[in-house]
Write an enzyme that holds these catalytic residues in place. Structure first.
Site, short mmCIF file in Angstrom:
data_model
loop_
_atom_site.label_atom_id
_atom_site.label_comp_id
_atom_site.label_asym_id
_atom_site.label_seq_id
_atom_site.Cartn_x
_atom_site.Cartn_y
_atom_site.Cartn_z
N PRO A 2 -18.97 3.24 20.72
CA PRO A 2 -19.03 4.56 20.07
C PRO A 2 -17.93 5.50 20.54
CG PRO A 2 -20.85 4.27 21.64
CD PRO A 2 -20.14 2.96 21.56
N GLU A 3 -17.20 6.05 19.60
CA GLU A 3 -16.24 7.11 19.87
C GLU A 3 -16.66 8.31 19.02
OE1 GLU A 3 -12.14 5.81 19.74
OE2 GLU A 3 -12.65 3.87 20.60
N LYS A 69 -17.28 13.09 22.37
CA LYS A 69 -18.22 11.97 22.22
C LYS A 69 -19.61 12.32 22.72
CE LYS A 69 -14.67 9.14 24.02
NZ LYS A 69 -14.27 7.92 24.74
N ARG A 121 -26.39 -2.19 26.27
CA ARG A 121 -25.67 -2.41 27.53
C ARG A 121 -26.03 -1.39 28.61
NH1 ARG A 121 -19.61 -4.06 26.65
NH2 ARG A 121 -19.93 -4.46 28.86
N ARG A 268 -7.16 -2.12 30.38
CA ARG A 268 -7.68 -2.14 29.02
C ARG A 268 -6.60 -2.67 28.09
NH1 ARG A 268 -10.77 3.25 27.59
NH2 ARG A 268 -11.98 1.76 26.39
#
Ligand SMILES: [Zn+2]
Length: 291
Positions: A2-3, A69, A121, A268
């Site tokens: 999710p952003e 966010k 998660r 990343r």
């Protein structure tokens, strides 16, 4: 993951499902989801989650708020801040339906569906905040919202007056709130700017292009999430990849047809098109159709 667009989609859905309704019951399926601060660590759980969320019960749900966010939602005098983590989402189920898989918290109102925060998660969480301090808490430590208040070129360049690579700095939420790995990659591709370019090396024209690209990217992503369908994240493996460069290593660039590149940056993965996003200044680089 999710952003900003996914959190905005949740805000719109929660508004539709529950705003104006009285909160009757809070289901603490995973009490450790209620934290003392926005933290991905269960050891920051509040000691007595039942009484912490008790102030919500009986309150009328206001319109949910969002900044970057983060989601904020007040029920009378008390409210919550929600951090979605890696996999958090809000879903609606009819009252009496089975508790959804990976549910952490459920909110049942005097009418309408039960709103569940589910998080496979478990990096997401909620905190309890007095309603009068909700707006300030929502924005605390964050830069301007990347969707509703993305600074124009000159202001954007001032917020990013550092020597770090763009890709790294654009993820820093205190400079600009809402972008994550996906939409940074997509916005830089739209702007035709290489993710490794240093912030202090961009031209004024490039900052203007980047500002417009961030807004266009977030608006396009938001439009894709409009409606009432349940959100699925790419990381869940259940949906095709809708992005132009993110996760598209060696696939053809939708603009120039060249192969998308990918490399590790600071732990990343970063994706870009070597044809559309040159490593050096793109002063003389003419952009084609950004799609
Ligand atoms: Zn390309």
């Amino acid at each position: 993951m999710p952003e900003l667009p996914e959190v905005e989609a949740a805000r719109v859905r929660l508004e539709r499902w529950a705003a104006g309704r009285r909160l009757d019951t809070v289901y603490l399926v995973d009490p450790s989801s209620v934290r003392t601060r926005l933290s991905s660590r269960p050891r920051d759980a509040v000691s007595d989650p039942g009484s912490a969320v008790g102030g919500w019960v009986g309150g009328v749900a206001a319109s949910p708020l969002r900044h970057g966010k983060r989601l904020g939602w007040a029920f009378g005098a008390s409210g919550l801040l929600a951090h979605f983590g890696m996999s958090g989402k809000w879903i609606a189920r009819p009252p009496g339906a089975e508790v959804p898989k990976f549910a952490r918290i459920g909110l049942a109102f005097d009418a309408g569906p039960v709103c569940w925060f589910v998080d496979a998660r478990r990096f997401g969480c909620v905190t309890v905040v007095p309603a009068e301090g909700l707006w300030a808490a929502l924005r605390e430590g964050l830069g301007p919202d990347a969707l509703t208040a993305c600074p124009l070129g000159p202001d954007l360049s001032r917020r990013f007056a550092v020597k770090r690579p763009l890709k790294v700095a654009l993820l820093e939420q205190d400079r600009l709130a809402g972008l994550g790995n996906i939409h940074v990659a997509e916005a830089l591709w739209r702007a035709g700017i290489h993710p490794d370019r240093r912030c202090d090396a961009l031209t004024a024209a490039e900052w203007s292009r980047l500002s417009a690209a961030i807004t266009a990217q977030l608006e396009a992503a938001g439009a894709d999430l409009a409606g009432d369908q349940e959100l699925t994240y790419l990381s869940e493996g259940a949906s095709p990849n809708p992005f132009s460069v993110y996760g598209q290593r060696e696939r053809p660039c939708p603009r120039c047809g060249g192969a998308i590149a990918a490399a590790q940056r600071g732990g990343r993965v970063t994706w870009w098109c070597p044809g559309c996003q040159p490593a050096k200044s793109s002063k003389h680089h003419a952009l084609g159709d950004a799609g």
